[in-house]
Write an enzyme that holds these catalytic residues in place. Structure first.
Site, PDB file in Angstrom:
ATOM      1  N   GLY A  45     -36.328  17.425 -23.219  1.00 16.89           N
ATOM      2  CA  GLY A  45     -35.499  16.231 -23.374  1.00 16.89           C
ATOM      3  C   GLY A  45     -35.892  15.055 -22.513  1.00 16.89           C
ATOM      4  O   GLY A  45     -35.793  13.905 -22.939  1.00 16.89           O
ATOM      5  N   THR A  67     -32.008  24.372 -29.197  1.00 13.49           N
ATOM      6  CA  THR A  67     -31.474  23.155 -29.830  1.00 13.49           C
ATOM      7  C   THR A  67     -31.513  23.311 -31.351  1.00 13.49           C
ATOM      8  O   THR A  67     -32.438  23.895 -31.895  1.00 13.49           O
ATOM      9  CB  THR A  67     -32.340  21.937 -29.444  1.00 13.49           C
ATOM     10  OG1 THR A  67     -32.416  21.866 -28.037  1.00 13.49           O
ATOM     11  CG2 THR A  67     -31.761  20.642 -30.001  1.00 13.49           C
TER      12      THR A  67
END
Lengths: 175, 133
Positions: B55, B1
């Protein structure tokens, strides 16, 4: 000079012992290049929105990071990408998820924010929106890197042995 | 990410995040990155936040919006609010990861509960790059 930019390239089990000098300096170089790009844009009066978009594009294009080229693989051996952008001025936002042919998902997220009445598109809807708005699409092979593919293979094999847990160790947790 | 937050010369804030997700994730699994308020958030009055980590926890904790809310309701600094949400709220849930955050004055904060986070900042031309804790 009254600007600030802060960036990240992912968090996780990044261990000193696993990090060679060569690899560390490669990561530092990439981060420095992105900071320089964003800083120059802000210095020249570009908006914060433009700066964050182009900085993220630079990191998406760098195969060392888990985004765009160099993204990690799903258990099915696919690269499914997600992205979001948000404008602090009016809290307008755009997001896409599970796209597989968008070269720079952050560009599509911004197009959703600026050219649609929605906040988020996912999957085929997002891909169709990209086609309608001329957002660059690539063959899914573009995202492939051997390093990430091998990581996925190891992970899938390990998960066959024990119950799947995404709270695994090592960098596979964050790709 | 990967992610970025910025304050420009007009005092506007913005946040952007992009990811390939988790290695070996199930088909169709979506993490916090595209969930506004979880992995990405920006509000000129309080802060801009971009997150990275597992997440599922960032979604459940509403991490990015929570950092802004602590500034809005408690008047915390960006360092206080981002560190509280990462080292208390997220850690108590057994989640892990980190954020880069910036406030309307251009103060920035890195907060993460993992051994490392690739991160950097450029404040008026003065830059800093870090990897390990």
């Amino acid at each position: 000079k009254d600007y600030t930019l802060a960036i990240h390239g992912g968090a996780g089990v990044i261990l000193k012992e696993n990090m060679t000098d060569k690899r560390e300096s490669a990561y530092r170089k990439s981060l420095s290049k992105s900071l320089g790009l964003g800083g120059q844009m802000l210095e020249e009066g570009y908006s914060a929105l433009d700066a964050v978009q182009f900085v993220v594009m630079a990191l998406e294009n760098d195969p060392k990071f888990n985004a765009g080229k160099g993204a990690v693989f799903s258990a099915a051996g696919k690269n499914e990408l997600d992205a979001a952008i948000m404008d602090g001025r009016d809290r307008n936002a755009g997001a896409v998820s599970s796209v597989t042919t968008i070269k720079n998902p952050i560009v599509l997220a911004r197009a959703v924010m600026e050219n649609s009445r929605h906040v988020m598109f996912q999957g085929q809807g997002a891909e169709d929106f990209a086609k309608e708005h001329g957002i660059e699409q690539v063959d899914p092979k573009y995202f492939y890197t051997k390093r990430r593919y091998d990581q996925m293979k190891r992970k899938v094999k390990a998960n066959k042995v024990k119950k799947h847990s995404f709270l695994d160790t090592a960098e596979t947790k964050y790709g | 990410t990967v992610g970025a937050v910025a304050k420009d010369g007009c005092g506007n804030l913005a946040a952007a995040t992009s990811t390939g997700g988790l290695t070996g994730k199930e088909f169709g699994r979506v993490g916090d990155t595209p969930i506004i308020g979880a992995g990405t958030y920006a509000d000129n009055r309080y802060c801009a936040v971009s997150a990275t980590g597992t997440g599922e926890f960032f979604i459940r904790a509403g991490v990015a919006r929570d950092i802004c809310s602590r500034r809005e309701y408690l008047g915390e600094s960006i360092a206080q609010s981002s560190n509280h949400v990462i080292h208390k709220t997220l850690t108590d849930m057994k989640g892990d990861g980190g954020v880069v955050a910036i406030d309307e004055q251009g103060n920035y904060s890195f907060a993460f509960n993992t051994p490392g986070m690739y991160r950097g900042a450029n404040k008026g031309g003065k830059t800093l790059i870090e990897i390990f804790d």
